[in-house]
Write an enzyme that holds these catalytic residues in place. Sequence first.
Site, short mmCIF file in Angstrom:
data_model
loop_
_atom_site.label_atom_id
_atom_site.label_comp_id
_atom_site.label_asym_id
_atom_site.label_seq_id
_atom_site.Cartn_x
_atom_site.Cartn_y
_atom_site.Cartn_z
CG MET A 130 -1.87 -1.19 1.29
SD MET A 130 -2.99 -1.37 -0.11
CE MET A 130 -4.18 -0.09 0.23
CB THR A 177 3.67 -7.59 6.35
OG1 THR A 177 4.37 -6.40 5.94
CG2 THR A 177 2.22 -7.24 6.63
CB SER A 196 5.80 -0.36 6.49
OG SER A 196 5.36 -0.54 5.15
#
EC number: 1.3.5.2
Length: 336
Positions: free
Chosen positions: A113, A247, A175
Amino acid sequence: MYYPFVRKALFQLDPERAHEVTFQQLRRVTGTPLEMLVRQKVPARPVTCMGLTFKNPLGLAAGLDKNGECIDALGAMGFGSIEIGTVTPRPQPGNDKPRIFRLVDAEGLINRMGFNNHGVDNLVENVKKAHFDGVLGINIGKNKDTPVEHGKDDYLICMEKVYPYAGYIAINISSPNTPGLRTLQYGEALDDLLSGIKNKQLELQQKHQKYVPVAVKIAPDLLPEELIQVADSLVRHNIDGVIATNTTLDRSLVQGMKHCDETGGLSGRPLQLKSTEIIRMLSAELNGRLPIIGVGGIDSVIAAREKIAAGASLVQIYSGFIFKGPPLIKEIVTHI
């Protein structure tokens, strides 16, 4: 009972479109009597963590409600805490679409994203309208076009603006979708960032006459020696908590599956064991000196219990919520 039918319809859509459709509906009900449509009663399971009392140990992880638009509707589903964001000082569009992919057979998601959000000022206005009676976490990051060496400034800008409205503040340095961001997890860069954040926290405590705890969100791809260094830095700088994990870039469990080679961070069930192992190692290193919020692949009561057994004080869900829906909240809170 109804969620399997809703999921079937949503999974006919592109993942990001499905998210938009869901949030359109949630925005319509949030803060209105129609919130009753999504409300579910869950038992009280109070937990004290970071000096805060959580109604129950289950939270919504950051990334779902990036702009804080649906806090009340999500809260009505039974979460003890909701973490909104990641938010940056200025609005930014994020990476090009498509940027989120379902690995249906693995019950996983890959996203790149790129911190798409409407900016911190917009988020604060949304938070002001919310009436959620749980703990609200606000996850902050840096703008893509801010050089990594000036990244600290973006975190401090966001801290200043969200501090009066946050139950806790989460620092996202893990991220994989913002170039260079993960380098802030290492050595002098981490120490410099944490020093600046701690000084700002104490300054804002004086200004607002309240203490808002700060937690740092880390990656699951750290090597054991890197994890030891991170733990040491968090303790030395008196950070209040650690969120493990974000993640992963590891694709070993999803090889050969559709979309497995897409760039981005992998979440959901394929992350479950990796994140739990990080929590276990982190817990051994921290030895109770600061609490761990466990996140990564939680899709059942057992998965949540495994995170707590590994050393987490609280747990969060995201991908499991996408695949299992609101019933997962009630199931985990009731039986954890």
